[in-house]
Scaffold this active site. Structure first.
Site, PDB file in Angstrom:
ATOM      1  N   CYS B  84       0.817  -1.214   0.000  1.00 49.06           N
ATOM      2  CA  CYS B  84       0.000   0.000   0.000  1.00 49.06           C
ATOM      3  C   CYS B  84       0.850   1.263   0.000  1.00 49.06           C
ATOM      4  O   CYS B  84       0.328   2.367  -0.134  1.00 49.06           O
ATOM      5  CB  CYS B  84      -0.951   0.004   1.190  1.00 49.06           C
ATOM      6  SG  CYS B  84      -2.184  -1.292   1.066  1.00 49.06           S
ATOM      7  N   LYS B 325     -10.583   5.904   4.333  1.00 45.91           N
ATOM      8  CA  LYS B 325     -11.888   5.523   4.874  1.00 45.91           C
ATOM      9  C   LYS B 325     -13.039   6.071   4.034  1.00 45.91           C
ATOM     10  O   LYS B 325     -14.008   5.380   3.763  1.00 45.91           O
ATOM     11  CB  LYS B 325     -11.966   6.030   6.331  1.00 45.91           C
ATOM     12  CG  LYS B 325     -13.278   5.867   7.039  1.00 45.91           C
ATOM     13  CD  LYS B 325     -13.516   4.439   7.472  1.00 45.91           C
ATOM     14  CE  LYS B 325     -14.303   3.643   6.487  1.00 45.91           C
ATOM     15  NZ  LYS B 325     -15.705   3.819   6.432  1.00 45.91           N
ATOM     16  N   HIS B 329      -9.612   3.729  -1.435  1.00 47.68           N
ATOM     17  CA  HIS B 329      -8.239   3.215  -1.394  1.00 47.68           C
ATOM     18  C   HIS B 329      -7.927   2.341  -2.606  1.00 47.68           C
ATOM     19  O   HIS B 329      -7.857   1.116  -2.489  1.00 47.68           O
ATOM     20  CB  HIS B 329      -8.034   2.448  -0.087  1.00 47.68           C
ATOM     21  CG  HIS B 329      -6.639   1.956   0.123  1.00 47.68           C
ATOM     22  ND1 HIS B 329      -5.523   2.573  -0.406  1.00 47.68           N
ATOM     23  CD2 HIS B 329      -6.166   0.892   0.834  1.00 47.68           C
ATOM     24  CE1 HIS B 329      -4.435   1.903  -0.048  1.00 47.68           C
ATOM     25  NE2 HIS B 329      -4.804   0.881   0.692  1.00 47.68           N
TER      26      HIS B 329
END
Lengths: 467, 381
Positions: B84, B325, B329
């Site tokens: 990530c 959130k 993502h």
């Protein structure tokens, strides 16, 4: 003196209430329950359970043969004993063999072990008999077959029950069968098979055994016999002149269901749990003939009682929520269950790590780690690490209960477990209730079917609550 | 490295379920948005770095997919993949390329098309036996449960992060989930991986973001309000921390080390940071990250959010964009999208979510099971 040196019973934790079956098919209510292997269990994993209990890590190196018995092995071509032997970390020189084809195969393995030790060809033979037989939905025997395993060790030192004699009968009689393209066990029902197959064959073997040893039924403390249903064993005992209430031990069929190859050995285990030195025990197995075995309990028994007694194995249970779950867990429903590829090369390369469950220990800083590494995770030095056998008990360091991850059973708890004696592993949790998964709880490792990937069954370790 | 590289343009697509848009189209949207912001054309780009994580059915297999999408041929293009932290690491690599003197103007672009994969978006990764049963929520939940056990906090503390980030995201026109949520709604959502419920988890999202960077001494040719790269850091720890007997599960050492590197390069301390875009793939992740980045002591990240100090008007606003959130993502795109947010905030273009008078912005990713972390610090010229 040749005889039994260890014994253990294993019953999977799940129970299917017979009423759930009755409700599914609209048949009359039925009392009792059957033991059902969990979704990650099969004859191989259950055999490993009893194998590990009978030959714990400290004794595994002494075992020089493993005989696996089952009519429901997870492979049609491929030995299962070799997998069980590896998971039990038996030495490579140990002879392995599979016994199958009949519910008598558990006793066949036991007799082969006795003969091998008597002949001096083997010193220490581990017998692992396990069955997870499938009955056809809505068939008469659906509520009758239970899943379980029994383990024994045969040797000539520290014998807890000496094998005195055996008698066999061989006869072609089709009572229970499954052709090579059938999934479900077939049974020719009721009185005909019980009378002309079971009672006649097993009765003949037991009578021959008693006659050869000049023993009367009243001299026998326990008659531990396979029974195809709750009634047949009682009728046989009476017919032979035994008092069923006092002498008959045929516990599987009435508590967990008829347990196939494990059944007579479970009866023996139950008999041994309560036996005292000097007791005579007759064990009877049936299937295309019969075998009867005469044992005499020694004063070694109190020191070698089962780790998993029959009573404990039966009492440690969880109810299956539905009949549908049973169909899913036992693959009666043909569900798509994708797995990741475990190639034969990967399995070969990692056998010691993944199946024998070895990690590494750093000779410099004593850190035990998993998986096997070349460089210590703590002191970062190479060349100081050696293979280290991990222990199979530990404590949950942290966990989650995952509702998202693809798995046959939901939700799936995953745990990070700090093993006693060092090493940390990350595993699925199985056979659990919600309150048994949490930080600080003790767990044991259990060998389970993880997935089907690469075209075969993949086995690995999971954590389960301490029983 | 401090002040040697300038950001002269940024671009970002709308994040979300971009079912009608291809991977290549997302790349184009972000890149041309950034070109326009910088006032350049593709002819000005001398090299490019593509951050993308999952080679998917619609592209991303190599740097070639960036070249093809933008017709950016005959120039060096590199694919960066680092869990990530892919986007921020691609940016870091772009900075290194400029600072080395090899190129004057470089395109950094992060793109991901998770929704084309169907199902849950992310494939299962890792060893077929040793990693069987893991999932992204499950891995972070292992740490969250240990953390919550140690510091004795409940799910209510996590929920406050979700409420804040949804509030911010609702004020961001490019965010994936543009709605506010209540603490009650967060707590009552279905469980994904205990202790995370649905609203403790970021969504799977499609999106792309881009940044045009150049030698700092050339930046004023393009614009006056360019933003300077003050520092960066990247650190990796074990990709299998769950087997590491020395790991306490209370935070991520990769973040702590990457932050230290970045602070040292920038010559600042955490208290100098005006706001931060912090990796909040799960609500708990933001809590532990604010601690690992040094904004508060270990164990007090939950209180930091609960006391409102990380809100838009707090003393250390965290995720003014809405965070992973709420903004979404798309893995490889997220880090570059954070750079985008930092630049817009520093330029005073944050709109409804503008934080007050920011001097230094920080972007942070943590990837894998805490295995890799990248921190970028940006500031005024």
């Amino acid at each position: 003196m040749v005889g039994i040196t260890a014994y253990n019973a294993y019953v999977p934790r799940l129970r299917l209430d017979r009423n759930l079956i009755a409700r599914a098919w609209g048949t009359p209510q039925a009392a009792g329950e059957i033991a059902v292997a969990n979704y990650d269990e099969d004859a191989l994993t259950m055999a490993t359970e009893v194998g590990l209990a009978c030959a714990p890590d400290s004794e595994a190196a002494a075992v020089d043969a493993l005989y696996f018995a089952s009519t429901s092995a997870p492979y049609r071509e491929k030995q299962v004993a070799s997998v069980v032997a590896t998971a039990c970390d038996l030495p490579r020189r140990a002879q392995t063999a599979d016994f199958t084809g009949s519910v008598r195969a558990g006793m066949s393995a036991l007799l082969a072990g006795v003969h091998a030790v008597r002949a001096g060809a083997r010193n220490d033979v581990l017998i692992a008999a396990a069955d997870a037989r499938l009955a056809a939905p809505e068939s008469e025997i659906e509520g009758l077959l239970g899943h379980a395993a029994a383990g024994l060790r045969i040797g000539s030192t520290a014998v807890l029950a000496e094998v005195i004699d055996a008698a066999s009968v061989s006869e072609e009689f089709t009572h229970l069968w499954r052709t090579d393209d059938q999934k479900f066990v077939q049974a020719f029902p009721g009185k005909f098979s019980n009378t002309y197959g079971y009672a006649r064959n097993l009765g003949e073997a037991i009578r021959a055994l008693l006659a050869a040893q000049k023993l009367k039924p009243e001299s026998i403390a326990r008659l531990a016999v396979y029974s195809p249903d709750a009634r047949a064993g009682i009728d046989l005992a009476k017919d032979l002149g035994f008092d069923p209430r006092r002498q008959l031990v045929s516990p599987a069929v009435s508590t967990i269901g008829s347990a196939g190859v494990a059944d007579p050995l479970l009866a023996l285990a139950a008999a041994l749990d309560e036996a005292t030195a000097g007791d005579w025990i007759v064990v009877g197995a049936y299937g295309e003939g019969a075998d009867a075995l005469l044992l005499r309990v020694t004063d070694e028994l109190p020191r070698r009682r089962a780790l998993y007694s029959w009573k404990r194995a039966v009492e440690n249970k969880l109810p299956l929520a539905s009949y549908e779950k049973y169909l899913k867990f036992r693959r009666v429903l043909d569900l798509d269950e994708p797995g990741d590829a475990v190639t034969n090369v990967l399995e070969f390369k990692e056998l010691k790590q993944d199946i024998r469950l070895y990690g590494s220990r750093c000779d410099a800083c004593d850190t035990v780690q998993f998986p096997i590494t070349r460089v210590c995770i703590k002191c970062k030095q190479s060349g100081h690490v050696s293979d280290h056998k991990l222990r199979k008990q530990g404590t949950i360091f942290t966990f989650t209960v995952d509702h998202l991850v693809a798995n046959l059973e939901h939700p799936l708890p995953m745990a990070v477990v700090d093993l006693d004696g060092g090493g940390r592993v990350y595993l699925q949790v199985t056979d659990f209730t919600e309150k048994e998964v949490g930080i600080g709880l003790p767990v044991m490792l259990t060998f389970r079917r993880l997935q089907d990937g690469g075209g075969n069954h993949n086995y690995f370790w999971k954590a389960r609550p301490v029983r | 490295m401090k002040d040697q590289v300038a950001v002269i343009g940024v671009g970002c697509t709308k994040f979300g379920d971009r079912f009608e848009t291809s991977y290549e189209e997302l790349i184009c949207e972000a890149a041309f948005d950034a070109y326009a912001d910088a006032g350049i054309t593709s002819e000005d780009i001398q090299a490019a770095y593509l951050g993308t994580y999952l080679p998917g059915p619609s592209g991303g297999k190599a740097a070639v997919s960036l070249g093809d999408a933008l017709r950016l041929y005959d120039r060096p293009i590199t694919r960066v993949e680092n869990y990530c932290a892919t986007g921020t690491d691609a940016f870091r690599n772009g900075c290194l390329a400029i600072a080395s003197g090899a190129y004057d103007i470089v395109l950094v672009l992060g793109a991901e098309k998770l929704k084309d994969r169907g199902g849950r978006g992310l494939p299962r990764l890792g060893h077929p036996l040793l990693a069987k049963g893991n999932s992204a929520p499950g891995l972070f939940a292992l740490a969250a449960n240990r953390y919550m056990h140690t510091f004795k906090i409940g799910r209510e503390m996590l929920a406050k992060v979700a409420v804040k980030n949804h509030y911010n995201g609702a004020r961001n026109p490019k965010a994936h989930l543009r709605m506010e949520v209540t603490e009650e709604k967060v707590l009552n959502a279905p469980i994904i991986a205990w202790p995370f419920g649905l609203f403790d988890c970021c969504p799977t999202t499609d999106g792309a973001a881009a940044a045009i960077i150049c030698r700092a001494d050339l930046a004023k040719r393009f614009r006056s309000d360019y933003v300077l790269v003050k520092g960066f850091g990247l650190a990796v720890t074990s990709g299998r921390p769950y087997f590491d007997p020395t790991f306490d599960y209370l935070g991520f050492r990769s973040t702590q080390m990457a932050a230290q590197q970045a602070y040292k390069m920038a010559g600042i301390s955490p208290k100098d940071v005006s706001f931060a875009e912090v990796h909040d793939c799960f609500t708990w992740t933001e809590i532990t990250n604010t601690e690992d980045l040094g904004f508060c002591p270990k164990g007090q990240g939950g209180a930091l959010a609960a006391e409102g100090r990380t809100s838009l008007s707090g003393d250390i606003p965290i995720n003014p964009s809405g965070g992973l959130k709420s903004f979404g993502h798309p893995i490889g795109a997220s880090g570059v999208r954070m750079i985008y947010e930092c630049v817009k905030q520093l330029q005073g273009q944050g709109g409804e979510r503008q934080v007050k008078n920011p001097q230094l912005g920080l972007a942070h990713n943590v990837g894998g099971p805490g295995a890799v972390s990248c921190v970028i610090i940006l500031g005024h010229n």
